[in-house]
Design an enzyme around this catalytic site. Structure first.
Site, PDB file in Angstrom:
ATOM      1  N   THR A  12       1.045  -1.228  -0.087  1.00  0.00           N
ATOM      2  CA  THR A  12      -0.049   0.084   0.018  1.00  0.00           C
ATOM      3  C   THR A  12       0.962   1.190   0.065  1.00  0.00           C
ATOM      4  O   THR A  12       0.841   2.069  -0.804  1.00  0.00           O
ATOM      5  CB  THR A  12      -0.906   0.149   1.142  1.00  0.00           C
ATOM      6  N   GLU A 128       9.576  10.095   9.002  1.00  0.00           N
ATOM      7  CA  GLU A 128       8.429  10.673   9.018  1.00  0.00           C
ATOM      8  C   GLU A 128       6.629   9.849   8.775  1.00  0.00           C
ATOM      9  O   GLU A 128       6.014  10.146   9.498  1.00  0.00           O
ATOM     10  CB  GLU A 128       8.141  11.729   7.727  1.00  0.00           C
ATOM     11  N   VAL A 131       5.049   7.872  11.817  1.00  0.00           N
ATOM     12  CA  VAL A 131       4.223   8.593  12.830  1.00  0.00           C
ATOM     13  C   VAL A 131       3.090   9.212  12.080  1.00  0.00           C
ATOM     14  O   VAL A 131       3.219  10.416  11.452  1.00  0.00           O
ATOM     15  CB  VAL A 131       4.862   9.403  13.831  1.00  0.00           C
ATOM     16  N   ILE A 135       0.545  13.338   8.187  1.00  0.00           N
ATOM     17  CA  ILE A 135       0.917  14.738   8.870  1.00  0.00           C
ATOM     18  C   ILE A 135       2.231  14.959   9.120  1.00  0.00           C
ATOM     19  O   ILE A 135       2.818  13.984   9.966  1.00  0.00           O
ATOM     20  CB  ILE A 135       0.097  14.565  10.367  1.00  0.00           C
ATOM     21  N   GLY A 186      -8.623  -0.934   4.480  1.00  0.00           N
ATOM     22  CA  GLY A 186      -7.263  -1.108   4.455  1.00  0.00           C
ATOM     23  C   GLY A 186      -6.423  -0.281   5.353  1.00  0.00           C
ATOM     24  O   GLY A 186      -5.387   0.133   5.274  1.00  0.00           O
ATOM     25  N   ASP A 200       0.140  -0.221  18.097  1.00  0.00           N
ATOM     26  CA  ASP A 200       0.454   0.781  17.140  1.00  0.00           C
ATOM     27  C   ASP A 200       0.976   2.230  17.653  1.00  0.00           C
ATOM     28  O   ASP A 200       1.682   2.858  17.137  1.00  0.00           O
ATOM     29  CB  ASP A 200      -0.196   0.959  15.927  1.00  0.00           C
ATOM     30  N   LYS A 204       4.224   4.605  17.755  1.00  0.00           N
ATOM     31  CA  LYS A 204       4.678   5.893  17.573  1.00  0.00           C
ATOM     32  C   LYS A 204       4.863   6.810  18.381  1.00  0.00           C
ATOM     33  O   LYS A 204       5.598   7.774  18.363  1.00  0.00           O
ATOM     34  CB  LYS A 204       3.232   6.391  16.728  1.00  0.00           C
TER      35      LYS A 204
HETATM   36  N1  HSE Z   1      -2.760   0.884  11.242  1.00  0.00           N
HETATM   37  C1  HSE Z   1      -2.447   2.518  11.374  1.00  0.00           C
HETATM   38  C2  HSE Z   1      -3.660   3.113  11.765  1.00  0.00           C
HETATM   39  C3  HSE Z   1      -1.938   2.979   9.883  1.00  0.00           C
HETATM   40  O1  HSE Z   1      -4.730   2.708  11.782  1.00  0.00           O
HETATM   41  O2  HSE Z   1      -3.400   4.208  11.808  1.00  0.00           O
HETATM   42  C4  HSE Z   1      -0.571   3.381   9.842  1.00  0.00           C
HETATM   43  O3  HSE Z   1       0.107   3.697  10.972  1.00  0.00           O
END
Ligand code: HSE
Length: 433
Positions: A12, A128, A131, A135, A186, A200, A204
């Protein structure tokens, strides 16, 4: 001037990156005087049509064709996961190539070796895209706000969980229906547990905190709680009290101690960040000179994330153009070893409790007695419905209290025979009433 780029990973984000490199080549050249040449793309699948016209001879299934090519200046790692991504990045650095990656999980958990080796070899490491997708928040912390002592950062930095919470709030759908839709669109990571359990966001936040405060990458000391325990009932109560529930990543530096936590948070609904809905992300950065700043946009997806990847490539191209090698500023990460991460028990917050307690005289006084013994002061109480002798939800908001006291009090309350289910605890941000 030409800069040769090799992209490893044509999924992607890889597709978005390639599309921008090819379609915006002229604009980039006009702005910077540099021509970015997409020399190679490596992926195990080079058959699937991504709807992009790839020049002849660019696609390969062999990543070493990029890593061993002396003409390639910048290696872009977009395969995700720990291995072989780590191996590819270290090999590229070893070969004296600059690296751009969107791999937050890798950098947050094993970044020490990678940052150190980039500094040793005096090459740039752009992240970049790792995170908040499109943005440019890394640039904000690293460049736009360099003049400041950063005081705190609050972020909605996982689009999937924000999408789920928004859907649950707006449409009253259940958690799994909302998750399924996020996956179909996605947004979710390959393993959606990373999204819904806050992992996740924690990856970040680890990167932002190290960049903002110079602390070593501290993923292992970060407190993480996801959204899988949030119910429609809590969303409704929050709304009745004037709050939205968001998965918030929070870091603050107070008196030499850094708070580092990701958890569902109730935020007053009139705050700007409460209005960040759907898959969108927002990061709120507070600096001592600038005050409060807020950044908003798409945190996931091929083109927004590709925009961040290509911005990093352009930054590196500018340095090469100007004869600057490496990125001295990366050395700040991990240099402030005297700053400690505060254990979660030591933080202070306001809280929302939802007790499941018998509707019987004296129950509230038993609960409030235990809260009082633990220095927890009550701001408001609601009981919805009346079912004498049966269990009902009893909701209570507190003034600022210490987390350790809250955990001890709740453990005691949950052992009362008038309490029939585990109490729901949600931290609350905002002004103390
Ligand atoms: N899986 C992450 C989200 C996408 O849902 O924000 C990219 O970091």
């Amino acid at each position: 001037m030409k800069i040769n780029v090799g992209v490893i990973g044509f999924g992607t984000v890889g597709s978005g990156t390639v599309r921008i490199l090819l379609e915006n080549k002229e604009t980039i050249k006009k702005k910077t005087g540099v021509e970015l040449v997409l020399k190679r793309i490596a992926d195990l699948d080079i058959e699937t049509d991504r709807g992009i016209n790839i020049p002849e001879g660019v696609l390969t299934t062999d990543a070493t064709k990029i890593l061993n090519d002396p003409e390639i200046d910048v290696v872009v790692e977009l395969i995700g996961g720990i291995n072989p991504a780590k191996d590819f990045i270290l090999k590229a650095i070893q070969a004296g190539k600059h690296v751009v990656t969107a791999n937050k999980a890798l950098l947050a958990t094993e970044g020490k070796e990678i940052f150190e080796s980039a500094c040793r070899k005096n090459v740039c490491l752009g992240f970049e895209a790792s995170v908040a997708g499109g943005i440019p928040v890394i640039k904000v912390i690293k460049e736009g706000l360099t003049a400041n002592n950063i005081l705190s950062i609050y972020g909605i930095i996982n689009g999937t969980s924000n999408y789920i919470l928004t859907k649950m709030t707006r449409e009253g759908v259940d958690f799994s229906t909302a998750l399924k839709e996020a996956q179909e669109r996605g947004y979710a990571e390959a393993d959606p547990t990373f999204d819904i359990e806050g992992i996740d966001s924690a990856h970040k936040l680890t990167l932002m905190a190290s960049l903002a405060f110079g602390i070593p990458l501290s993923y292992d000391s970060l407190y993480v709680e996801g959204i899988s325990g949030i119910t429609s009932m809590d969303i409704e109560f929050a709304s009745a009290l004037g709050y939205k529930i968001k998965l918030l990543a929070i870091t603050k530096l107070i008196n030499g101690e850094v708070e580092l936590r990701v958890h569902p948070t109730m935020i007053p609904e009139d705050y700007l960040i409460s209005k960040v809905d759907g898959v969108l992300n927002a990061v709120y950065v507070v600096g001592d000179a600038v005050g409060e700043t807020l950044y908003y946009g798409r945190g996931a997806g091929d083109m927004p994330t590709g925009s961040a990847v290509v911005a990093d490539i352009i930054d590196i191209a500018r340095r090469i153009r100007d004869g600057v090698s490496g990125d001295r500023d990366l050395r700040f990460i991990g240099s402030e070893t005297h700053l400690k991460v505060k254990p979660i028990g030591e933080i202070e917050s306001m809280y929302y409790f939802r007790f499941t307690a018998l509707d019987r005289p004296g129950v509230l006084s038993k609960i409030s007695g235990i809260l009082g013994e633990h220095q927890i002061s009550i701001a408001s109480v609601i009981q919805k419905g009346r079912k004498v002798g049966e269990a009902v939800p009893l909701v209570l908001l507190t003034h600022t209290a210490r987390e350790r006291n809250v955990q001890e009090a709740i453990a005691k309350i949950d052992r009362l025979d008038v309490v029939s289910d585990k109490t729901v605890v949600i931290r609350v941000e905002g002004e103390q009433e």
